[in-house]
Design a protein around this motif. Structure first.
Motif, mmCIF file in Angstrom:
data_model
loop_
_atom_site.group_PDB
_atom_site.id
_atom_site.type_symbol
_atom_site.label_atom_id
_atom_site.label_comp_id
_atom_site.label_asym_id
_atom_site.label_seq_id
_atom_site.Cartn_x
_atom_site.Cartn_y
_atom_site.Cartn_z
ATOM 1 N N LEU A 95 80.870 23.785 18.149
ATOM 2 C CA LEU A 95 81.762 22.673 17.774
ATOM 3 C C LEU A 95 81.779 21.592 18.852
ATOM 4 C CD1 LEU A 95 83.734 21.788 15.581
ATOM 5 C CD2 LEU A 95 85.557 22.778 16.933
ATOM 6 N N SER A 96 81.839 22.003 20.127
ATOM 7 C CA SER A 96 81.893 20.976 21.178
ATOM 8 C C SER A 96 80.562 20.255 21.305
ATOM 9 C CB SER A 96 82.323 21.570 22.521
ATOM 10 O OG SER A 96 81.701 22.778 22.758
ATOM 11 N N SER A 97 79.438 20.964 21.037
ATOM 12 C CA SER A 97 78.147 20.260 21.042
ATOM 13 C C SER A 97 78.102 19.219 19.931
ATOM 14 C CB SER A 97 76.997 21.246 20.840
ATOM 15 O OG SER A 97 77.167 22.365 21.612
ATOM 16 N N LEU A 98 78.626 19.581 18.741
ATOM 17 C CA LEU A 98 78.643 18.619 17.643
ATOM 18 C C LEU A 98 79.486 17.404 18.004
ATOM 19 C CD1 LEU A 98 78.920 20.861 14.481
ATOM 20 C CD2 LEU A 98 76.974 19.579 15.322
ATOM 21 N N ILE A 99 80.628 17.633 18.689
ATOM 22 C CA ILE A 99 81.480 16.506 19.091
ATOM 23 C C ILE A 99 80.720 15.593 20.050
ATOM 24 C CG2 ILE A 99 83.572 15.880 20.353
ATOM 25 C CD1 ILE A 99 84.805 18.440 19.324
ATOM 26 N N ILE A 100 80.002 16.198 21.020
ATOM 27 C CA ILE A 100 79.255 15.392 21.990
ATOM 28 C C ILE A 100 78.180 14.560 21.295
ATOM 29 C CG2 ILE A 100 77.579 15.531 23.865
ATOM 30 C CD1 ILE A 100 79.185 17.677 25.077
ATOM 31 N N ILE A 101 77.451 15.179 20.335
ATOM 32 C CA ILE A 101 76.395 14.448 19.628
ATOM 33 C C ILE A 101 76.992 13.291 18.833
ATOM 34 C CG2 ILE A 101 74.675 14.660 17.794
ATOM 35 C CD1 ILE A 101 74.302 17.559 18.742
ATOM 36 N N PHE A 102 78.138 13.554 18.184
ATOM 37 C CA PHE A 102 78.803 12.519 17.396
ATOM 38 C C PHE A 102 79.215 11.347 18.283
ATOM 39 C CE2 PHE A 102 82.829 10.884 15.623
ATOM 40 C CZ PHE A 102 82.322 10.352 14.449
ATOM 41 N N ALA A 120 78.008 10.546 21.168
ATOM 42 C CA ALA A 120 76.820 9.874 21.691
ATOM 43 C C ALA A 120 76.287 8.863 20.693
ATOM 44 C CB ALA A 120 75.742 10.913 22.021
ATOM 45 N N PHE A 121 76.213 9.276 19.398
ATOM 46 C CA PHE A 121 75.733 8.337 18.385
ATOM 47 C C PHE A 121 76.678 7.155 18.236
ATOM 48 C CE2 PHE A 121 72.869 11.668 16.717
ATOM 49 C CZ PHE A 121 71.734 10.889 16.698
ATOM 50 N N LEU A 122 78.005 7.444 18.333
ATOM 51 C CA LEU A 122 78.999 6.384 18.193
ATOM 52 C C LEU A 122 78.831 5.342 19.290
ATOM 53 C CD1 LEU A 122 81.384 6.176 16.182
ATOM 54 C CD2 LEU A 122 82.856 6.863 18.061
ATOM 55 N N ILE A 123 78.652 5.830 20.533
ATOM 56 C CA ILE A 123 78.533 4.903 21.656
ATOM 57 C C ILE A 123 77.224 4.129 21.575
ATOM 58 C CG2 ILE A 123 78.266 4.801 24.157
ATOM 59 C CD1 ILE A 123 80.290 7.021 24.315
ATOM 60 N N ARG A 124 76.138 4.815 21.171
ATOM 61 C CA ARG A 124 74.837 4.154 21.068
ATOM 62 C C ARG A 124 74.866 3.078 20.002
ATOM 63 N NH1 ARG A 124 71.921 1.497 21.839
ATOM 64 N NH2 ARG A 124 69.661 1.442 22.050
ATOM 65 N N TRP A 125 75.626 3.345 18.925
ATOM 66 C CA TRP A 125 75.693 2.408 17.816
ATOM 67 C C TRP A 125 76.414 1.134 18.215
ATOM 68 C CZ3 TRP A 125 80.121 2.135 14.064
ATOM 69 C CH2 TRP A 125 79.830 1.280 12.999
ATOM 70 N N LYS A 126 77.458 1.279 19.061
ATOM 71 C CA LYS A 126 78.237 0.108 19.456
ATOM 72 C C LYS A 126 77.754 -0.510 20.753
ATOM 73 C CE LYS A 126 82.567 0.690 17.100
ATOM 74 N NZ LYS A 126 83.989 1.010 17.276
ATOM 75 N N ALA A 127 76.765 0.107 21.416
ATOM 76 C CA ALA A 127 76.354 -0.378 22.724
ATOM 77 C C ALA A 127 75.648 -1.716 22.609
ATOM 78 C CB ALA A 127 75.422 0.633 23.388
ATOM 79 N N GLY A 128 75.829 -2.531 23.637
ATOM 80 C CA GLY A 128 75.181 -3.835 23.625
ATOM 81 C C GLY A 128 75.237 -4.444 25.000
ATOM 82 N N VAL A 129 74.855 -5.737 25.067
ATOM 83 C CA VAL A 129 74.870 -6.413 26.360
ATOM 84 C C VAL A 129 76.305 -6.615 26.831
ATOM 85 C CG1 VAL A 129 74.064 -8.425 27.599
ATOM 86 C CG2 VAL A 129 72.740 -7.546 25.692
ATOM 87 N N ILE A 130 77.195 -6.918 25.872
ATOM 88 C CA ILE A 130 78.615 -6.988 26.221
ATOM 89 C C ILE A 130 79.181 -5.595 25.994
ATOM 90 C CG2 ILE A 130 80.813 -8.093 25.729
ATOM 91 C CD1 ILE A 130 78.993 -10.327 24.372
#
Lengths: 258, 76
Positions: free
Chosen positions: A28-35, A37-47
């Motif tokens: 469960l905690s691995s699934l939370i980390i993967i989720f 990670a995808f969330l942060i990667r999706w919103k990541a940008g120059v700002i």
């Protein structure tokens, strides 16, 4: 009072494989980390967003530590960094696992909890410690095999004998090398036991305090929960810093030789 | 004395000595780190990290005592 059990309880088995409650919590905690990670990667940008800034600070900190302890070799540090960061993330999240809502409410047919804080299971921590130490030796062996073996079996000190009085020194040097080999096993045990003891003792304190009498069930355990959160963060930090130091020290010893 | 009370006393003694020794060691580390920070405030960040790591290593001795007393108490 709730039962305190040192080994993880069995939840179910698939075939002959036993699934324990710390295993389900780890998944469960691995699934939370993967989720996340995808969330942060999706919103990541120059700002950068706030989360991105926080994670970049953690990354920069570990990269700096790793580079300095590897002796300024940033290219090699960047190769090892993902492993250290993964260890930090999974242990930091596992230590705070009891803060997730509702995880204590799932109970199996046998009366065991379905989830248990993963780091309060000895096999979890000892698996990570074995992984770190074995990886450090594999890396050091790949970088310079002869030097690395010579650090533990110092046959080279026999070749340095020039006169008769050098012989005892050569034997002492050889046995010091063997002692260092034993020290590697001690590293595994100390690394695993430190994390396990801290987290498990936090859980035991909470169980004992809330089981003391009827009135201590509600507000009294809250300071102990706060203490557990603090200890969890510090221990995750210490585990990853120590594994970083072990890996870089083994690599540098192999590079420079004895 | 029966075996059960000897077990409880052994666990308590183990934890007591382990905790006392770790407390002395940790307070020594904290004293020295504070001295260093007061003399040279610029390096206080680096000192703090090292202090935490050294404290955790010192504390691990008492954690071993804790694990042994937990095993005495709960593993039958």
């Amino acid at each position: 009072m709730e039962a305190i059990s040192l080994p993880a309880e069995e939840v179910m088995h698939i075939g002959s494989v036993v699934i324990t409650n710390s295993f389900t919590a780890t998944v469960l905690s691995s699934l939370i980390i993967i989720f996340v990670a995808f969330l942060i990667r999706w919103k990541a940008g120059v700002i950068p967003t706030r989360m991105q800034v926080a994670f970049e600070m953690v990354l920069e900190f570990f990269l700096l530590q790793l580079t300095t302890s590897l002796g300024g070799n940033e290219k090699r540090a960047r190769k090892i960094l993902p492993f250290i960061l993964t260890i930090f993330l999974i242990i930091a999240l596992s230590n705070q696992f009891f803060l997730l809502p509702l995880v204590g409410a799932f109970v199996t047919d046998h009366g065991h909890h379905l989830f248990r804080v993963p780091t309060s299971d000895y096999s979890f921590t000892i698996a990570f410690a074995v992984l770190v130490i074995v990886l450090s030796h594999v890396l050091a062996f790949c970088i310079s095999p002869i030097n690395h073996i010579n650090n533990f079996f110092r046959f080279r000190s026999f070749l340095k004998i020039r006169k008769f009085s050098d012989i005892p020194n050569a034997f002492i040097d050889f046995f010091l090398g063997l002692l260092e080999g034993i020290g590697e096993f001690a590293k595994i045990i100390s690394l695993a036991t430190r994390l396990f003891g801290n987290i498990f003792s936090g859980e035991v304190i909470i169980i004992i305090v809330s089981g003391l009498m009827f009135y201590t069930q509600f507000l009294v355990p809250i300071p102990f929960y706060l203490l557990g959160m603090l200890a969890g963060l510090v221990q995750a930090f210490v585990f990853s810093i120590l594994s970083l130091l072990f890996i870089s020290a083994t690599i540098r010893n192999a590079e420079h030789g004895h | 004395m029966d075996a059960e009370s000897v077990k409880v006393m052994a666990a308590a003694l183990c934890m007591a000595f382990g905790a006392a020794a770790a407390a002395i060691g940790e307070s020594w580390i904290a004293t020295k780190a504070m001295d260093g920070m007061a003399r040279n405030p610029e390096v206080s960040d680096k000192l703090f990290t090292n202090m935490i790591v050294a404290m955790a290593i010192t504390e691990s001795n008492s954690i071993y005592a804790l694990v042994i007393s937990l095993i005495i108490l709960f593993v039958s």
